[in-house]
Design an enzyme around this catalytic site. Structure first.
Site, PDB file in Angstrom:
ATOM      1  N   ASP A 169      -9.492  -2.766 -10.211  1.00 28.83           N
ATOM      2  CA  ASP A 169      -8.757  -2.740 -11.471  1.00 28.83           C
ATOM      3  C   ASP A 169      -9.629  -3.418 -12.533  1.00 28.83           C
ATOM      4  OD1 ASP A 169      -8.456  -5.519 -11.207  1.00 28.83           O
ATOM      5  OD2 ASP A 169      -6.266  -5.476 -11.229  1.00 28.83           O
TER       6      ASP A 169
ATOM      7  N   CYS B 119      -9.523  -6.653  -7.210  1.00 36.21           N
ATOM      8  CA  CYS B 119      -8.730  -6.925  -8.405  1.00 36.21           C
ATOM      9  C   CYS B 119      -9.044  -8.355  -8.826  1.00 36.21           C
ATOM     10  CB  CYS B 119      -7.235  -6.680  -8.177  1.00 36.21           C
ATOM     11  SG  CYS B 119      -6.376  -7.859  -7.105  1.00 36.21           S
TER      12      CYS B 119
ATOM     13  N   THR C 273      -7.582 -11.327  -8.282  1.00 40.51           N
ATOM     14  CA  THR C 273      -7.538 -12.301  -7.187  1.00 40.51           C
ATOM     15  C   THR C 273      -7.806 -11.668  -5.821  1.00 40.51           C
ATOM     16  OG1 THR C 273      -5.178 -11.965  -6.822  1.00 40.51           O
ATOM     17  CG2 THR C 273      -5.818 -13.719  -8.379  1.00 40.51           C
ATOM     18  N   GLY C 274      -7.650 -10.367  -5.723  1.00 39.46           N
ATOM     19  CA  GLY C 274      -7.727  -9.674  -4.441  1.00 39.46           C
ATOM     20  C   GLY C 274      -6.375  -9.607  -3.755  1.00 39.46           C
TER      21      GLY C 274
ATOM     22  N   GLY D 266      -3.072  -8.831  -4.996  1.00 45.52           N
ATOM     23  CA  GLY D 266      -2.232  -7.673  -5.271  1.00 45.52           C
ATOM     24  C   GLY D 266      -2.775  -6.403  -4.659  1.00 45.52           C
TER      25      GLY D 266
ATOM     26  N   HIS E 257     -12.654  -8.757  15.172  1.00 44.91           N
ATOM     27  CA  HIS E 257     -11.377  -8.938  15.857  1.00 44.91           C
ATOM     28  C   HIS E 257     -10.282  -8.001  15.378  1.00 44.91           C
ATOM     29  CE1 HIS E 257     -12.285 -13.342  17.238  1.00 44.91           C
ATOM     30  NE2 HIS E 257     -13.252 -12.493  17.542  1.00 44.91           N
ATOM     31  N   ASN E 258     -10.302  -7.633  14.082  1.00 41.34           N
ATOM     32  CA  ASN E 258      -9.208  -6.848  13.507  1.00 41.34           C
ATOM     33  C   ASN E 258      -9.595  -5.419  13.152  1.00 41.34           C
ATOM     34  OD1 ASN E 258      -8.848  -9.871  11.894  1.00 41.34           O
ATOM     35  ND2 ASN E 258      -7.367  -9.220  13.425  1.00 41.34           N
TER      36      ASN E 258
ATOM     37  N   ARG F 236     -12.056 -12.600 -10.007  1.00 36.79           N
ATOM     38  CA  ARG F 236     -11.905 -13.822 -10.797  1.00 36.79           C
ATOM     39  C   ARG F 236     -11.964 -15.078  -9.945  1.00 36.79           C
ATOM     40  NH1 ARG F 236      -7.030 -11.145 -14.261  1.00 36.79           N
ATOM     41  NH2 ARG F 236      -8.356  -9.901 -15.642  1.00 36.79           N
TER      42      ARG F 236
ATOM     43  N   HIS G  49      -8.304  -7.798  21.584  1.00 42.39           N
ATOM     44  CA  HIS G  49      -8.280  -7.465  20.158  1.00 42.39           C
ATOM     45  C   HIS G  49      -7.689  -6.078  19.941  1.00 42.39           C
ATOM     46  CE1 HIS G  49     -10.275 -11.149  19.335  1.00 42.39           C
ATOM     47  NE2 HIS G  49     -11.389 -10.791  19.960  1.00 42.39           N
TER      48      HIS G  49
ATOM     49  N   ARG H 194      -3.932  -6.210  20.211  1.00 44.82           N
ATOM     50  CA  ARG H 194      -3.300  -6.788  19.021  1.00 44.82           C
ATOM     51  C   ARG H 194      -3.301  -5.803  17.850  1.00 44.82           C
ATOM     52  NH1 ARG H 194      -6.538 -12.309  20.320  1.00 44.82           N
ATOM     53  NH2 ARG H 194      -5.164 -12.994  22.011  1.00 44.82           N
TER      54      ARG H 194
END
Length: 148
Positions: A8, A66, A68-69, A71, A99-100, A110, A135, A138
């Site tokens: 954004d 964005c 802050t990351g 939203g 792991h994910n 920002r 992993h 999960r």
């Protein structure tokens, strides 16, 4: 690897910096879905563009940015099949992949500098999923939540 990136208005400069880092990798093709200037746009629209391509298989991974990351990572995780990880340090970036098996990286323009963002991106694009049973188990449980 095909990677799609979008941001954004709060992260245009970070996106441009990240694209320079991605250009270091000959095997990564990057598609930029915008935005391209400081005019206000809604981050859910950008998340949908990026994550739609990842979820459909048109792209292997995505990066969303964005201010802050926060939203855009929340919006990204609303798209079925997406595992977006908000990372502002190298360790989290590595673990999000090992792991994910995160298929989308989120960062905030920002709250993180260009140098640290570059290191995070380098680690994130070069780290593979471990494929360890615990992993994968999960991840399967996480993804099953989409169907409840």
């Amino acid at each position: 690897m095909k990677l799609v990136i979008g941001c954004d208005h709060g992260a245009v400069e970070l996106k441009d910096s990240v694209k320079k880092v991605l250009a270091e990798f000959e095997d990564i093709k990057v598609e930029d879905v915008g935005t391209f200037d400081g005019n206000s746009v809604d981050y859910p629209d950008i998340a949908e563009k990026v994550c739609g391509k990842v979820a459909s298989g048109e792209a292997d991974r995505g990066i969303v940015l964005c201010g802050t990351g926060l939203g855009i990572s929340i919006a990204a995780n609303k798209v079925k099949g997406i595992r977006a990880a908000l990372c502002h340090d190298v360790f989290s970036a590595r673990m999000s992949r090992e792991h994910n098996d995160a298929n989308v990286l989120a960062m905030g323009g920002r709250v993180i500098g260009f140098g640290p963002a570059g290191e995070i991106v380098r680690v994130w694009v070069t780290t593979d999923f471990s494929h360890e049973e615990r992993h994968q188990r999960r991840i399967d449980k996480m993804m099953a939540l989409e169907n409840k």
